[in-house]
Design a protein around this motif. Structure first.
Motif, PDB file in Angstrom:
ATOM      1  N   SER A  19      31.780  22.630 -29.969  1.00  0.00           N
ATOM      2  CA  SER A  19      32.608  21.833 -29.357  1.00  0.00           C
ATOM      3  C   SER A  19      32.047  21.927 -27.828  1.00  0.00           C
ATOM      4  O   SER A  19      32.411  20.832 -27.077  1.00  0.00           O
ATOM      5  CB  SER A  19      33.959  22.530 -29.205  1.00  0.00           C
ATOM      6  OG  SER A  19      34.025  23.588 -28.570  1.00  0.00           O
ATOM      7  N   ASP A  23      31.541  18.443 -25.725  1.00  0.00           N
ATOM      8  CA  ASP A  23      32.016  17.975 -24.466  1.00  0.00           C
ATOM      9  C   ASP A  23      30.734  17.430 -23.568  1.00  0.00           C
ATOM     10  O   ASP A  23      31.221  16.584 -22.724  1.00  0.00           O
ATOM     11  CB  ASP A  23      32.743  19.269 -23.762  1.00  0.00           C
ATOM     12  CG  ASP A  23      33.823  19.638 -24.425  1.00  0.00           C
ATOM     13  OD1 ASP A  23      34.257  19.010 -25.278  1.00  0.00           O
ATOM     14  OD2 ASP A  23      34.203  20.985 -24.341  1.00  0.00           O
ATOM     15  N   LYS A 242      38.085  26.199 -25.366  1.00  0.00           N
ATOM     16  CA  LYS A 242      37.852  24.779 -25.896  1.00  0.00           C
ATOM     17  C   LYS A 242      37.991  23.772 -24.260  1.00  0.00           C
ATOM     18  O   LYS A 242      39.007  24.034 -23.865  1.00  0.00           O
ATOM     19  CB  LYS A 242      38.957  24.629 -26.896  1.00  0.00           C
ATOM     20  CG  LYS A 242      39.021  23.245 -27.402  1.00  0.00           C
ATOM     21  CD  LYS A 242      39.838  23.253 -28.558  1.00  0.00           C
ATOM     22  CE  LYS A 242      39.916  21.795 -29.276  1.00  0.00           C
ATOM     23  NZ  LYS A 242      38.577  21.342 -29.714  1.00  0.00           N
ATOM     24  N   SER A 243      37.145  22.946 -24.408  1.00  0.00           N
ATOM     25  CA  SER A 243      37.558  21.764 -23.409  1.00  0.00           C
ATOM     26  C   SER A 243      37.078  22.150 -22.104  1.00  0.00           C
ATOM     27  O   SER A 243      37.594  21.581 -21.134  1.00  0.00           O
ATOM     28  CB  SER A 243      38.640  21.064 -23.723  1.00  0.00           C
ATOM     29  OG  SER A 243      38.941  20.345 -24.825  1.00  0.00           O
TER      30      SER A 243
END
Length: 265
Positions: A19, A23, A242-243
Motif C-alpha cells: 500500500s 500511495d 495505511k494511507s
C-alpha cells in the motif's frame, strides 16, 4: 508543480507494505504532488560486509567508509536495493526510474569535515536537479541511491537523510522521512508519546540529553538544515500506517512536523 522528497531507510524498506507504493503511484497520478524517492540500504550492507568479513562501524549514525566498504555500499545501494524499489513500484502499476547520485553528476560531493575519521563519507555541495526534472517530464518516479561524486570521479557514501535533504533543498520540496514509528517519541511518566511539532532548539536539546540518538541524529540535523535552506516543510511519518503519505499531502495531522522556532505555536 510541488515536489515531495520521500526518504526511506533500509530497515524500513525491507518491510514496507504494498500500500505504501500504491500511495506513491496514486500521488503521482493525481498530479498535484510529484514524488521523488531517496533510499538507504543499511541492513543489507551490514549483512554483506559481515559475510565478507569486512569490519564496519558507525560514528554519530554515519558509517565509517574505506575503499572496500565503499565498493559494497555502492553495489548494494545502486544495484540491489535501487532496482528492488523500482520493481516494487512496477508491481503496483507505476513507472519508476532508478539512478545513483553518480549518474549525470546528480549529487556533487566533497569529503565531510571528519574525513580523517569517516573515510569516504561525503556531503552534497550541489544537486543537478535537471536530471530529476528530466526523469519526471518523461512520466517516471525518480528513485535515487545516495552515492555522490566529486570533480575527479571519486565516489562518496552519502548518508541517505543528508542526500534527501540536499535534493529537497534544490527542488524547493517538502521532505518526508519514512519510519516504522509514528514520529519522534518522548517518554513521560514511563509512557512514550508522539510529538506533533518540534523546533530546532528542542531538537538540539533532545540530542544533548540523548532522547534522540544514533541514526535519528543525522535525520533531524538534515531536517533542520533543510528548513534553513529552502525546504518548505519536514515531517517524520510512519510508512506502515495505511494511507499515511496521502494523509500527509492532504494536510492531515500525522507524524512529527519539524519547524523553525518562529513557526512553532
Amino acid at each position: 508543480m510541488k515536489y515531495l522528497v520521500i526518504k526511506c531507510g533500509g530497515s524500513v524498506l525491507e518491510n514496507l507494505p504494498r500500500s505504501f507504493y500504491e500511495d506513491i503511484v496514486q500521488m503521482q497520478q493525481a498530479g498535484e504532488w510529484t514524488p521523488v524517492l531517496v533510499h538507504g540500504g543499511g541492513p543489507l550492507i551490514n549483512q554483506l560486509l559481515k559475510s565478507l568479513n569486512i569490519e564496519t562501524k558507525f560514528i554519530n549514525g554515519l558509517r565509517v567508509t574505506n575503499h572496500d566498504v565503499l565498493d559494497i555500499v555502492e553495489m548494494v545501494l545502486s544495484g540491489m536495493v535501487n532496482k528492488q524499489v523500482v520493481r516494487n513500484i512496477a508491481e503496483v502499476q507505476g513507472s519508476a526510474f532508478g539512478i545513483s547520485g553518480v549518474d549525470g553528476n546528480l549529487l556533487k560531493a566533497v569529503p565531510t569535515s571528519d574525513a580523517q575519521t569517516l573515510g569516504f563519507v561525503g556531503e552534497v555541495v550541489e544537486v543537478n536537479q535537471t536530471v530529476i526534472e528530466g526523469i519526471v517530464k518523461q512520466g517516471y518516479i525518480p528513485v535515487i541511491s545516495p552515492i555522490g561524486i566529486d570533480s575527479t570521479g571519486q565516489r562518496y557514501n552519502i548518508n541517505g537523510d543528508i542526500a534527501a535533504s540536499a535534493i529537497a533543498k534544490s527542488l524547493g520540496a517538502n521532505l518526508c522521512f519514512i519510519s516504522d514509528i509514528p514520529g519522534i517519541l518522548v517518554e513521560k511518566n514511563g509512557v512514550k508519546t508522539k510529538v506533533d511539532k518540534v523546533s530546532k532548539a528542542i531538537i538540539e536539546e533532545m540530542i544533548e540529553n540523548q532522547t534522540i540518538y544514533g541514526g535519528m541524529i543525522p535525520k533531524v540535523k538534515a531536517a533542520i538544515d533543510g528548513l534553513v535552506h529552502n525546504i518548505r516543510e519536514v515531517a517524520i511519518i510512519n510508512g506502515f500506517e495505511k494511507s499515511s503519505l496521502l494523509d500527509y499531502v492532504n494536510g492531515k495531522q500525522i507524524g512529527t512536523k519539524i519547524v523553525l522556532e518562529e513557526e512553532i505555536a
